[in-house]
Design an enzyme around this catalytic site. Structure first.
Site, mmCIF file in Angstrom:
data_model
loop_
_atom_site.group_PDB
_atom_site.id
_atom_site.type_symbol
_atom_site.label_atom_id
_atom_site.label_comp_id
_atom_site.label_asym_id
_atom_site.label_seq_id
_atom_site.Cartn_x
_atom_site.Cartn_y
_atom_site.Cartn_z
ATOM 1 N N ASP A 38 -61.486 36.627 46.436
ATOM 2 C CA ASP A 38 -62.490 37.044 47.426
ATOM 3 C C ASP A 38 -62.820 38.529 47.284
ATOM 4 O O ASP A 38 -63.323 39.155 48.214
ATOM 5 C CB ASP A 38 -61.977 36.750 48.836
ATOM 6 C CG ASP A 38 -60.667 37.459 49.114
ATOM 7 O OD1 ASP A 38 -60.115 38.082 48.180
ATOM 8 O OD2 ASP A 38 -60.193 37.385 50.267
ATOM 9 N N HIS A 244 -66.157 50.932 19.524
ATOM 10 C CA HIS A 244 -66.150 50.614 20.964
ATOM 11 C C HIS A 244 -64.723 50.537 21.511
ATOM 12 O O HIS A 244 -64.404 49.678 22.326
ATOM 13 C CB HIS A 244 -66.893 49.292 21.220
ATOM 14 C CG HIS A 244 -68.356 49.387 20.946
ATOM 15 N ND1 HIS A 244 -69.151 48.315 20.658
ATOM 16 C CD2 HIS A 244 -69.180 50.458 20.904
ATOM 17 C CE1 HIS A 244 -70.392 48.716 20.450
ATOM 18 N NE2 HIS A 244 -70.442 50.014 20.599
ATOM 19 N N ASP A 272 -74.451 60.545 28.892
ATOM 20 C CA ASP A 272 -73.840 59.891 27.717
ATOM 21 C C ASP A 272 -73.512 60.984 26.695
ATOM 22 O O ASP A 272 -74.390 61.434 25.965
ATOM 23 C CB ASP A 272 -74.816 58.858 27.143
ATOM 24 C CG ASP A 272 -74.209 58.049 26.008
ATOM 25 O OD1 ASP A 272 -73.004 58.196 25.736
ATOM 26 O OD2 ASP A 272 -74.958 57.261 25.392
ATOM 27 N N HIS A 351 -73.742 53.333 12.437
ATOM 28 C CA HIS A 351 -74.583 53.065 13.611
ATOM 29 C C HIS A 351 -75.821 53.943 13.586
ATOM 30 O O HIS A 351 -75.949 54.820 12.752
ATOM 31 C CB HIS A 351 -73.790 53.218 14.909
ATOM 32 C CG HIS A 351 -73.194 54.585 15.139
ATOM 33 N ND1 HIS A 351 -73.938 55.662 15.562
ATOM 34 C CD2 HIS A 351 -71.922 55.055 15.015
ATOM 35 C CE1 HIS A 351 -73.140 56.718 15.698
ATOM 36 N NE2 HIS A 351 -71.917 56.373 15.357
ATOM 37 N N HIS A 362 -77.929 52.289 27.660
ATOM 38 C CA HIS A 362 -78.892 51.877 26.628
ATOM 39 C C HIS A 362 -80.112 51.438 27.416
ATOM 40 O O HIS A 362 -80.205 50.295 27.850
ATOM 41 C CB HIS A 362 -78.323 50.743 25.773
ATOM 42 C CG HIS A 362 -77.093 51.153 25.010
ATOM 43 N ND1 HIS A 362 -76.172 50.270 24.511
ATOM 44 C CD2 HIS A 362 -76.642 52.380 24.653
ATOM 45 C CE1 HIS A 362 -75.205 50.931 23.886
ATOM 46 N NE2 HIS A 362 -75.466 52.216 23.978
ATOM 47 N N GLU A 385 -76.663 61.140 18.374
ATOM 48 C CA GLU A 385 -75.228 60.915 18.251
ATOM 49 C C GLU A 385 -74.764 60.494 16.858
ATOM 50 O O GLU A 385 -74.228 59.397 16.686
ATOM 51 C CB GLU A 385 -74.771 59.881 19.284
ATOM 52 C CG GLU A 385 -75.602 58.597 19.344
ATOM 53 C CD GLU A 385 -75.049 57.628 20.381
ATOM 54 O OE1 GLU A 385 -73.868 57.285 20.305
ATOM 55 O OE2 GLU A 385 -75.822 57.223 21.276
ATOM 56 N N TYR A 389 -66.905 58.362 10.214
ATOM 57 C CA TYR A 389 -65.647 57.660 10.504
ATOM 58 C C TYR A 389 -64.964 57.324 9.183
ATOM 59 O O TYR A 389 -65.490 56.516 8.406
ATOM 60 C CB TYR A 389 -65.945 56.386 11.305
ATOM 61 C CG TYR A 389 -66.887 56.652 12.468
ATOM 62 C CD1 TYR A 389 -66.411 57.137 13.680
ATOM 63 C CD2 TYR A 389 -68.267 56.493 12.316
ATOM 64 C CE1 TYR A 389 -67.275 57.414 14.726
ATOM 65 C CE2 TYR A 389 -69.150 56.776 13.354
ATOM 66 C CZ TYR A 389 -68.648 57.234 14.560
ATOM 67 O OH TYR A 389 -69.514 57.514 15.583
ATOM 68 N N ARG A 406 -67.674 62.022 16.257
ATOM 69 C CA ARG A 406 -69.046 61.797 16.730
ATOM 70 C C ARG A 406 -69.377 62.927 17.681
ATOM 71 O O ARG A 406 -68.490 63.395 18.423
ATOM 72 C CB ARG A 406 -69.173 60.434 17.437
ATOM 73 C CG ARG A 406 -70.577 60.173 17.975
ATOM 74 C CD ARG A 406 -70.864 58.702 18.324
ATOM 75 N NE ARG A 406 -70.084 58.192 19.427
ATOM 76 C CZ ARG A 406 -69.068 57.367 19.305
ATOM 77 N NH1 ARG A 406 -68.676 56.965 18.106
ATOM 78 N NH2 ARG A 406 -68.409 56.940 20.367
ATOM 79 N N GLU A 408 -72.403 63.762 20.498
ATOM 80 C CA GLU A 408 -73.539 63.109 21.164
ATOM 81 C C GLU A 408 -74.060 63.964 22.309
ATOM 82 O O GLU A 408 -73.294 64.380 23.180
ATOM 83 C CB GLU A 408 -73.098 61.742 21.719
ATOM 84 C CG GLU A 408 -74.171 61.047 22.548
ATOM 85 C CD GLU A 408 -73.795 59.646 22.980
ATOM 86 O OE1 GLU A 408 -72.585 59.368 23.153
ATOM 87 O OE2 GLU A 408 -74.710 58.822 23.140
HETATM 88 N N1 GLY Z 1 -71.634 55.317 25.024
HETATM 89 C C1 GLY Z 1 -72.466 54.348 24.451
HETATM 90 C C2 GLY Z 1 -73.275 54.928 23.398
HETATM 91 O O1 GLY Z 1 -73.066 56.057 23.036
HETATM 92 O O2 GLY Z 1 -74.196 54.325 22.925
HETATM 93 MN MN MN Z 2 -75.024 56.845 23.316
HETATM 94 MN MN MN Z 3 -71.982 57.561 24.126
#
Ligand code: GLY
Ligand code: MN
Ligand code: MN
Length: 443
Positions: A38, A244, A272, A351, A362, A385, A389, A406, A408
């Site tokens: 619940d 991720h 982000d 990516h 996103h 970003e 890696y 990374r 960003e």
């Molecule tokens: N944190 C999700 C991205 O950077 O796309």
């Molecule tokens: Mn992002």
């Molecule tokens: Mn991110």
């Protein structure tokens, strides 16, 4: 509460609907979802619904009716009734009467009247604007109402001849942020940058990733973010190479890097940010080489952002710099054009360099029009970003093993180029090492 931005958005949507033949739009908010027995997950309204209403209770539906030759446009709200007993347990409910007044609707009704009124709202409308397929329970309700109308044809009822995806119109609107959205995104970015600074100051070898995650959460909540905008990635050492990674349950080792991808959600808008820094406060030579490469790639990407540039321009700029750097570091062999053409660089950078950012991390909005990537316009917000890696492997020198970097930032496209909303999160090696040293002195 400033409802002007929502009134302007509703008017704009109604104008777009009118220009495409008119009709009625139905937009339910998100349902509450149970976490167990619940106990519900913390409630978050649907992003589209909230964009147009600022109304944050569950069990609500927005109905927008485009102007016709005989009648003006109307915005209606269906919401929960006042309920003194429930309000003792769960807190304030607006109720239709007060919600109509406070949120600027022409009329508001009890949600219990929705099914009953739906057929009447749909009849004689040329088009139903609705996003099928996102909430099947709502799809069923609408289909039932359409069937009811079909059965009433002999009494003169008419079913809308067309069903159009409402999100197509809203996605186009959400792609260009208005002043109110930019202010909130700026604040989300500022708070997120403060959280990253806090994490840098607190980081020490031997702490667990979750202890650093707690520093982020502390700063988000302290500055009125309801929650992180997405699950925080706090990835030490080799975990940074898992794109991720969200387990955040490992100890941080001396000599490792820590990659943090985290942002707060402020009044419905996402920050982000990713920063990568050494757990012990000093980059090794190999870490610094890779870090400087990613930083240079990010700068090239940022420099390419301006109105009229393709959405892919930052990615292409970043890939060129990264590919050259991978050759210079002898992590790849061949010619620059060759490794770009063959996509050999994807071993280390797999990516894209960014995405739209807004209410959703996103965010809504297409990336292509037909075959072509969209061109950037002032008022769009995107992330930048790039990363690199390097998983441990026999053909890679040991000094580079398990380095994942990374960087960003969040960029608002402006007439002159772009404005980096997240600039308060340090990213030069000198600035990061200085902040971490200061963090140590304070401890
Ligand atoms: N944190 C999700 C991205 O950077 O796309
Ligand atoms: Mn992002
Ligand atoms: Mn991110």
């Amino acid at each position: 509460m400033n409802i002007q931005p929502c009134l302007a958005r509703r008017q704009r949507l109604l104008d777009l609907m009118h220009a495409q033949g008119g009709g009625v739009a139905i937009l339910p908010t998100a349902p509450e979802r149970l976490r167990n027995r619940d106990t519900a997950y913390p409630y978050r309204p649907d992003s589209y619904f909230h964009y147009l209403s600022q109304f944050d209770e569950p069990d609500a539906v927005l109905v927008l009716i485009a102007a016709t030759a005989t009648g003006p446009a109307q915005s209606l709200l269906f919401c929960r009734d006042k309920d003194v007993e429930r309000e003792i347990w769960d807190g304030h409910r607006w109720g239709p009467e007060a919600a109509r007044e406070a949120f600027g609707f022409e009329a508001a009704y009890s949600i219990h009247e929705f099914d009953e009124r739906l057929a009447e709202l749909l009849t004689h409308q040329p088009t139903l604007w609705y996003s099928l397929g996102h909430e099947t329970a709502w799809d069923q309700r609408l289909l039932r109402a359409l069937n009811k109308l079909r059965q009433q044809a002999r009494s003169g009822a008419q079913v809308p001849a067309r069903i159009h995806d409402l999100r197509q119109l809203l996605d186009g609107m959400r792609l260009i942020k208005d002043e109110d959205e930019i202010a909130k995104l700026r604040q989300a970015a500022t708070i997120s940058a403060a959280a990253h600074r806090r994490a840098m100051r607190a980081c020490r070898p031997g702490l667990y990733e979750y202890a650093i995650e707690a520093e982020l959460l502390h700063e988000f909540r302290r500055q009125a973010c309801v929650a992180p905008a997405y699950p925080s990635i706090v990835a030490g050492g080799a975990n940074a190479c898992i794109l991720h990674y969200v387990a955040n349950d490992q100890p941080l080792g001396d000599g490792e890097l820590l990659l943090i991808d985290a942002g707060g959600e402020y009044q419905g808008y996402a920050g982000d940010i990713t920063r990568t820094f050494p757990v012990n406060g000093r980059f090794t030579a190999a870490q610094a080489d890779v870090y400087q490469l990613v930083l240079a790639a990010q700068q090239a990407a940022i420099d390419s952002i301006r109105p009229g540039a393709s959405f892919m321009a930052p990615h292409e700029a970043a890939v060129r710099v990264l590919a050259q750097g991978l050759l210079d570091l002898k992590l790849l062999q061949g010619s620059l054009d060759g490794i770009i053409e063959s996509e050999a660089y994807k071993r280390y950078y797999m990516h894209r360099t960014g995405h739209w950012l807004g209410r959703d991390v996103h965010d809504a909005g297409d990336y292509k029009q037909g075959e072509d990537w969209l061109n950037l316009q002032a008022g769009m917000v995107l992330t930048v970003e790039p990363g690199c890696y390097i998983r441990a492997a026999d053909d890679i020198p040991a000094a580079f093993h398990d380095i994942g970097v990374r960087i960003e930032d969040d960029a608002l496209v402006t007439a002159a180029g772009c404005d980096i909303l997240t600039h308060e999160a340090p990213k030069t090696i000198a600035a990061i090492e200085a902040l971490m040293a200061a963090g140590r002195e304070q401890a």
